[in-house]
Design an enzyme around this catalytic site. Sequence first.
Site, PDB file in Angstrom:
ATOM      1  N   ARG A 151       0.840  -1.136  -0.099  1.00  0.00           N
ATOM      2  CA  ARG A 151       0.037   0.111   0.055  1.00  0.00           C
ATOM      3  C   ARG A 151       0.890   1.229   0.178  1.00  0.00           C
ATOM      4  NH1 ARG A 151      -5.552  -1.014   1.218  1.00  0.00           N
ATOM      5  NH2 ARG A 151      -5.935  -2.747   0.383  1.00  0.00           N
ATOM      6  N   ARG A 180      -3.873   6.409   0.369  1.00  0.00           N
ATOM      7  CA  ARG A 180      -4.652   7.590   1.136  1.00  0.00           C
ATOM      8  C   ARG A 180      -3.709   8.343   1.959  1.00  0.00           C
ATOM      9  NH1 ARG A 180      -9.485   4.000   3.040  1.00  0.00           N
ATOM     10  NH2 ARG A 180      -7.618   2.770   3.154  1.00  0.00           N
ATOM     11  N   ARG A 238      -8.230  11.505  -5.751  1.00  0.00           N
ATOM     12  CA  ARG A 238      -9.189  10.772  -5.232  1.00  0.00           C
ATOM     13  C   ARG A 238     -10.647  11.875  -5.212  1.00  0.00           C
ATOM     14  NH1 ARG A 238     -12.151   7.920  -4.245  1.00  0.00           N
ATOM     15  NH2 ARG A 238     -12.161   6.518  -2.427  1.00  0.00           N
ATOM     16  N   ASP A 287      -6.327  -3.175  -7.855  1.00  0.00           N
ATOM     17  CA  ASP A 287      -6.998  -3.856  -6.783  1.00  0.00           C
ATOM     18  C   ASP A 287      -7.244  -5.296  -6.695  1.00  0.00           C
ATOM     19  OD1 ASP A 287      -8.088  -3.173  -3.800  1.00  0.00           O
ATOM     20  OD2 ASP A 287      -9.358  -4.666  -4.461  1.00  0.00           O
ATOM     21  N   TYR A 307     -14.090 -12.749   0.058  1.00  0.00           N
ATOM     22  CA  TYR A 307     -14.839 -11.370  -0.191  1.00  0.00           C
ATOM     23  C   TYR A 307     -16.124 -12.012  -1.057  1.00  0.00           C
ATOM     24  CZ  TYR A 307     -11.288  -8.330   1.611  1.00  0.00           C
ATOM     25  OH  TYR A 307     -10.223  -7.812   2.372  1.00  0.00           O
TER      26      TYR A 307
HETATM   27  O1  CP3 Z   1       0.461   0.203  -3.110  1.00  0.00           O
HETATM   28  C1  CP3 Z   1      -0.083  -0.814  -3.368  1.00  0.00           C
HETATM   29  O2  CP3 Z   1       0.127  -1.912  -2.452  1.00  0.00           O
HETATM   30  C2  CP3 Z   1      -0.899  -1.223  -4.528  1.00  0.00           C
HETATM   31  C3  CP3 Z   1      -2.275  -1.250  -4.498  1.00  0.00           C
HETATM   32  C4  CP3 Z   1      -3.175  -2.014  -3.916  1.00  0.00           C
HETATM   33  C5  CP3 Z   1      -4.681  -1.677  -3.455  1.00  0.00           C
HETATM   34  N1  CP3 Z   1      -5.115  -2.765  -3.130  1.00  0.00           N
HETATM   35  C6  CP3 Z   1      -5.197  -0.383  -3.757  1.00  0.00           C
HETATM   36  C7  CP3 Z   1      -6.425  -0.171  -2.870  1.00  0.00           C
HETATM   37  C8  CP3 Z   1      -3.017  -3.331  -3.584  1.00  0.00           C
HETATM   38  C9  CP3 Z   1      -1.766  -4.291  -3.754  1.00  0.00           C
HETATM   39  C10 CP3 Z   1      -4.447  -3.945  -2.940  1.00  0.00           C
HETATM   40  C11 CP3 Z   1      -4.485  -4.962  -2.736  1.00  0.00           C
HETATM   41  C12 CP3 Z   1      -5.644  -5.504  -1.873  1.00  0.00           C
HETATM   42  N2  CP3 Z   1      -6.993  -5.143  -2.039  1.00  0.00           N
HETATM   43  C13 CP3 Z   1      -5.739  -6.815  -0.831  1.00  0.00           C
HETATM   44  C14 CP3 Z   1      -4.346  -7.540  -0.430  1.00  0.00           C
HETATM   45  C15 CP3 Z   1      -3.640  -6.596   0.466  1.00  0.00           C
HETATM   46  C16 CP3 Z   1      -4.228  -6.547   1.842  1.00  0.00           C
HETATM   47  O3  CP3 Z   1      -4.159  -5.223   2.186  1.00  0.00           O
HETATM   48  O4  CP3 Z   1      -4.422  -7.407   2.554  1.00  0.00           O
HETATM   49  C17 CP3 Z   1      -7.242  -6.430  -0.490  1.00  0.00           C
HETATM   50  C18 CP3 Z   1      -7.523  -7.380   0.679  1.00  0.00           C
HETATM   51  C19 CP3 Z   1      -7.906  -5.579  -1.083  1.00  0.00           C
HETATM   52  C20 CP3 Z   1      -9.460  -5.296  -1.161  1.00  0.00           C
HETATM   53  C21 CP3 Z   1      -9.651  -3.898  -0.621  1.00  0.00           C
HETATM   54  N3  CP3 Z   1      -9.393  -2.928  -1.424  1.00  0.00           N
HETATM   55  C22 CP3 Z   1     -10.099  -3.664   0.559  1.00  0.00           C
HETATM   56  C23 CP3 Z   1     -10.532  -4.664   1.994  1.00  0.00           C
HETATM   57  C24 CP3 Z   1     -10.077  -2.199   0.500  1.00  0.00           C
HETATM   58  C25 CP3 Z   1     -10.754  -1.195   1.523  1.00  0.00           C
HETATM   59  C26 CP3 Z   1      -9.815  -1.095   2.857  1.00  0.00           C
HETATM   60  C27 CP3 Z   1      -9.134  -0.065   2.727  1.00  0.00           C
HETATM   61  O5  CP3 Z   1      -7.935   0.050   2.920  1.00  0.00           O
HETATM   62  O6  CP3 Z   1      -9.799   1.290   2.371  1.00  0.00           O
HETATM   63  C28 CP3 Z   1      -9.669  -1.688  -0.778  1.00  0.00           C
HETATM   64  C29 CP3 Z   1      -9.389  -0.401  -1.064  1.00  0.00           C
HETATM   65  C30 CP3 Z   1      -8.104  -0.056  -1.690  1.00  0.00           C
HETATM   66  N4  CP3 Z   1      -7.311  -0.603  -2.548  1.00  0.00           N
HETATM   67  C31 CP3 Z   1      -7.647   1.338  -1.398  1.00  0.00           C
HETATM   68  C32 CP3 Z   1      -6.224   1.157  -2.096  1.00  0.00           C
HETATM   69  C33 CP3 Z   1      -5.151   2.197  -2.087  1.00  0.00           C
HETATM   70  C34 CP3 Z   1      -8.077   2.440  -0.420  1.00  0.00           C
HETATM   71  C35 CP3 Z   1      -8.387   3.381  -1.572  1.00  0.00           C
HETATM   72  C36 CP3 Z   1      -9.271   4.648  -1.391  1.00  0.00           C
HETATM   73  O7  CP3 Z   1     -10.297   4.455  -0.647  1.00  0.00           O
HETATM   74  O8  CP3 Z   1      -9.019   5.518  -2.038  1.00  0.00           O
END
Ligand code: CP3
Length: 347
Positions: free
Chosen positions: A29, A33, A42, A78, A155
Amino acid sequence: MTTPEVTVPRFIRACRRQPVDATPVWFMRQAGRYMPEYRALRQNYTLLQLCRTPDLATEVTLQPIQRIELDAAIIFSDLLLPLEPMGIPFDFVKGEGPAIETPLRTEADIDRTRMFEPREALGYVLQAIRQVKAALPAEIPLIGFAGAPFTLASYAIEGGHSNNFALTKTLMYQHPAAWHRLCEKLSTIVGDYLVAQIEAGVDVVQVFDSWVGALNSADYREFVLPHTQRIFAAVAGRVPTIHFGTATGSILRDMRDAGGDVVGADWRIPIDEAWTRIGTDRGIQGNLDPTLLFGPTDRLAAAAEDILARVAGRPGHIFNLGHGILPGTPVEHVQYLAQLVHRHVIA
Ligand code: CP3
């Protein structure tokens, strides 16, 4: 005359367990954010718009590279994107995370899911990979990624995040044949999708099984291992692979058996003990608690130094957090940590 050897980036060298001049570091990540430039984008676009627009995904992927001393970029995308073309639409709900419209609850739901061609349905991710590769300096490799069957299935079945995975595990225990059919579909799709990412130019792939720590070893071996193994078999011999999960202390050996040149560990287990469990014939990635990035910096530094001391210079360590950077993390602390890791003298 001999051809000069092209320098292999230290991140790739570590994946191969070769000696490095400094410990490579990247952060799960690392785009997101906590960065003001991400939050600014965003304001105008949803997360899915960022993921589906190659120019925007490229911009976001590069944001942390421009600010932080990182040894790898990870494509901005994602984990859940493959669900939609399988016939499992979802959205991200503000403050709540992902919401699947119609979660899979019965065998019939599972059998309605579809296979698809990632080069078509997820072509926008592949296009972003090509654009990022064209923009990245040669010494910074690009990581592609996808979700592992347990985490993706959780999920699809729960409909969003869960604390106990009760619906997922109940389906697994009550309808094992349907569970295996779902995981066979998921692993075939993910294997193919990762091959497509490699063809588009990624240098390393990471398989995220973020929530598989909810299982014990026997259940992991029965319900997950053969499927995750199929994913690693699909990409074998192409690029280095990383296998990541959280709360996996008791199943690290099983995850290693499923595959990965490098296995990730979170902060719940000391890194030297995790490496012994994984086996020192594999690399390790980890394992700082992301909460430490809030400070104080002396505690952050001590915890990072402790990880490096436990690794004791053994080749094959990639420094990372035990899970993703948390929203609200000060960017300066992320910069500070990357510098600290690089300045650490490898014994
Ligand atoms: O920089 C990086 O690591 C690359 C981007 C990335 C995102 N999602 C963007 C994202 C990666 C590698 C993921 C993987 C991901 N997505 C996982 C596995 C990694 C982990 O954290 O365990 C999972 C379980 C998801 C599913 C997912 N996407 C969830 C549960 C959420 C909501 C939780 C949260 O953090 O808000 C997301 C949203 C998400 N994916 C965001 C980002 C940057 C938040 C973004 C936003 O609201 O702008």
